[in-house]
Design an enzyme around this catalytic site. Structure first.
Site, PDB file in Angstrom:
ATOM      1  N   ARG A   1     -14.943  12.408   8.531  1.00 30.67           N
ATOM      2  CA  ARG A   1     -13.890  13.154   8.665  1.00 30.67           C
ATOM      3  C   ARG A   1     -13.912  14.017   7.855  1.00 30.67           C
ATOM      4  O   ARG A   1     -13.836  15.060   8.008  1.00 30.67           O
ATOM      5  CB  ARG A   1     -12.608  12.165   9.204  1.00 30.67           C
ATOM      6  CG  ARG A   1     -13.156  11.246   9.731  1.00 30.67           C
ATOM      7  CD  ARG A   1     -11.987   9.508   9.785  1.00 30.67           C
ATOM      8  NE  ARG A   1     -10.796  10.293   9.480  1.00 30.67           N
ATOM      9  CZ  ARG A   1      -9.813   9.839   8.914  1.00 30.67           C
ATOM     10  NH1 ARG A   1     -10.192   8.916   8.342  1.00 30.67           N
ATOM     11  NH2 ARG A   1      -8.404  10.359   8.428  1.00 30.67           N
TER      12      ARG A   1
ATOM     13  N   SER B   1      -8.392   3.802   9.204  1.00 36.38           N
ATOM     14  CA  SER B   1      -8.811   3.763   7.885  1.00 36.38           C
ATOM     15  C   SER B   1      -8.338   2.859   6.950  1.00 36.38           C
ATOM     16  O   SER B   1      -8.348   1.655   6.347  1.00 36.38           O
ATOM     17  CB  SER B   1      -8.737   5.593   7.485  1.00 36.38           C
ATOM     18  OG  SER B   1      -9.408   5.328   6.259  1.00 36.38           O
TER      19      SER B   1
ATOM     20  N   HIS C   1       0.987  -1.245  -0.604  1.00 39.78           N
ATOM     21  CA  HIS C   1       0.152  -0.320   0.066  1.00 39.78           C
ATOM     22  C   HIS C   1       0.961   1.436  -0.460  1.00 39.78           C
ATOM     23  O   HIS C   1       1.753   1.170   0.641  1.00 39.78           O
ATOM     24  CB  HIS C   1      -1.229   0.013   1.475  1.00 39.78           C
ATOM     25  CG  HIS C   1      -1.775   1.591   1.207  1.00 39.78           C
ATOM     26  ND1 HIS C   1      -2.839   1.781   0.701  1.00 39.78           N
ATOM     27  CD2 HIS C   1      -1.685   2.330   1.821  1.00 39.78           C
ATOM     28  CE1 HIS C   1      -2.854   3.044   1.242  1.00 39.78           C
ATOM     29  NE2 HIS C   1      -2.258   3.327   1.655  1.00 39.78           N
TER      30      HIS C   1
HETATM   31  N1  URA Z   1      -6.440   6.818   2.928  1.00 37.45           N
HETATM   32  C1  URA Z   1      -7.357   6.242   3.599  1.00 37.45           C
HETATM   33  O1  URA Z   1      -8.237   5.324   3.381  1.00 37.45           O
HETATM   34  N2  URA Z   1      -7.485   7.216   4.853  1.00 37.45           N
HETATM   35  C2  URA Z   1      -7.277   7.930   5.507  1.00 37.45           C
HETATM   36  O2  URA Z   1      -7.537   8.423   6.611  1.00 37.45           O
HETATM   37  C3  URA Z   1      -6.443   8.671   4.683  1.00 37.45           C
HETATM   38  C4  URA Z   1      -6.022   7.692   3.307  1.00 37.45           C
END
Ligand code: URA
Length: 433
Positions: free
Chosen positions: A167, A182, A81
């Site tokens: 958010r 997240s 990622h």
């Molecule tokens: N990418 C995500 O999946 N969540 C976040 O909070 C920021 C970037």
């Protein structure tokens, strides 16, 4: 569950018990937690932070708020990622490289965010490709091809989907704890055996400074490991685009050249993909030298290209991406060269401004639901530190019409500073374990 009590605990700097965090995440997923409560929770985390245990607990609770995939495959299940940058199309080459080495990669990816491009948007530049597949289809493609780059179904970490939307409108995106939970809740729901993270800093990244990126990398690694997933992070420099192309079909074309045996199309991209691939295979138990040689071989012998083409076909694209890929990629009708107005070195590149120029061309979304123009973008972007003469091409704009091309040309010119030779730092600054 009393959502108010959980919010009050976080507001006081206490760590709610795991059972309460799990119930809160379930409540986010089902709607039992209201928007007001979700916003108050996010703000309390933003202002007070969570303890290490609280961050692990929230991540695991959000991961478990929906389906968590389990695999029974003939090799390790790994993923990579990236925290996002410009010209960052590592996933498009690394997933098939890893698959060609015999590991399985269920890569749940995202769309463009802000100035950064999205892996799914880039893949969908190929006509016919749809990355919105069912869980059953994801399983079948991973089993057959070895890799699948797809979007998250509604059943993957639904608590994150809800909390992220809240958010976004409550000024609470900007929290290391919430970003960590997240990102990892979605990634870990894919049932990974190991995870490699590319945490970027610099002008084209979300984290502008090395210190911010390091703090996020440490939180991500500690949290993923705490949640049971062996993880390594690499800190990488994003003070210039990773590839000389930015956009969707434009970046995909660069990847196709690399997969077709021309790593010189984007040397920095290949260097980073190899480093991240070595980390992924290392977590799967491979010695470094064997991992590097195997990954390089997948590019030289066409096995990564073969995996990529099979994945494209499985996602609804043409069956022959390994042969006639140029005929399948859309091309913008207008090209315009951005020329240097003075001689010197490429002294600085504002990566975010370049990314926003691509968004303005139509290559990204200005608001939710915007349609992406897959053909537009930038190509032939110069490297930081390169010497140029007055009139040399700094980049080429690929646009839908003349006005858009001229506006992008002006933006790109302003984003690239010509001056004295800059200090160009290493592409990979550190690894966090
Ligand atoms: N990418 C995500 O999946 N969540 C976040 O909070 C920021 C970037």
């Amino acid at each position: 569950m009393d959502a108010r009590a959980i919010i009050a605990q976080v507001r006081k700097g206490q760590t709610p018990p795991q059972a309460d965090l799990s119930a809160f995440a379930q409540g986010l997923a089902t709607g039992a937690v209201s928007d007001a409560q979700a916003g108050a929770f996010a703000m309390a985390v933003c202002l007070n932070g969570l303890s290490d245990a609280g961050r692990v607990g929230l991540t695991a609770a959000m991961r478990d708020s929906g389906d968590v995939l389990a695999w029974d495959l003939a090799g390790p299940v790994v993923d990579k990622h990236s925290t996002g940058g410009v010209g960052d199309c590592v996933s498009l080459i690394l997933a098939p490289m890893l698959a060609a080495c015999g590991v399985f990669v269920p890569m749940i990816s995202g769309r463009g965010l802000g100035h950064t491009g999205g892996t799914l948007d880039k893949l969908e530049a190929v006509p016919g490709v749809s990355t919105d597949v069912s869980e059953a289809r994801l399983r079948a493609i991973v089993a057959e091809v070895g890799c699948a780059i797809v979007s998250a179904t509604g059943r993957i970490a639904p608590a994150d989907k809800r909390l992220y939307a809240v958010r976004d409108v409550t000024a609470t995106v900007d929290s290391v704890d919430l970003i960590t939970a997240s990102i990892l809740s979605k990634k870990l729901a894919a049932g990974l055996g190991a995870l490699v993270l590319d945490v970027k800093f610099g002008s084209g990244a979300f984290m502008k400074t090395e210190a911010e990126a390091r703090a996020l990398a440490q939180a991500l690694v500690q949290t993923a490991r705490g949640a049971g997933c062996p993880t390594v992070a690499v800190l990488s420099d994003m003070n210039q685009p990773l590839a000389p192309s930015l956009g969707n079909a434009t970046e995909l074309a660069t990847c196709m050249e690399i997969l077709s045996g021309a790593p010189e199309a984007a040397p920095r991209l290949v260097t980073l993909a190899l480093a991240l691939g070595c980390e992924a295979l290392g977590l799967a138990g491979w010695p470094e030298d064997k991992a590097r040689a195997a990954l390089e071989r997948t590019l030289a012998d066409g096995t990564a290209l073969n995996r990529f083409a099979r994945m494209i076909a499985a996602l609804g694209g043409p069956p022959d991406m390994d042969q006639d890929w140029r005929t399948h990629l859309p091309k913008a009708p207008v090209t315009l060269a951005v020329k240097a107005s003075a001689a010197g070195h490429v002294a600085a590149i504002d990566g975010e401004a370049l990314g926003l120029a691509v968004v303005a061309l139509g290559g990204g979304r200005q608001k939710e639901g915007d349609r992406i123009d897959p053909a537009v973008g930038l190509t032939d972007v110069r490297n930081l530190g390169e010497r140029v003469a007055a009139g040399d091409v700094l980049a080429v704009v690929n646009a839908r019409n003349d006005d858009a091309a001229q506006a992008a040309c002006d933006a790109v010119k302003a984003a690239i500073t010509i001056g004295a030779a800059p200090h160009v730092g290493p592409l990979i600054l550190d690894r966090i374990t």
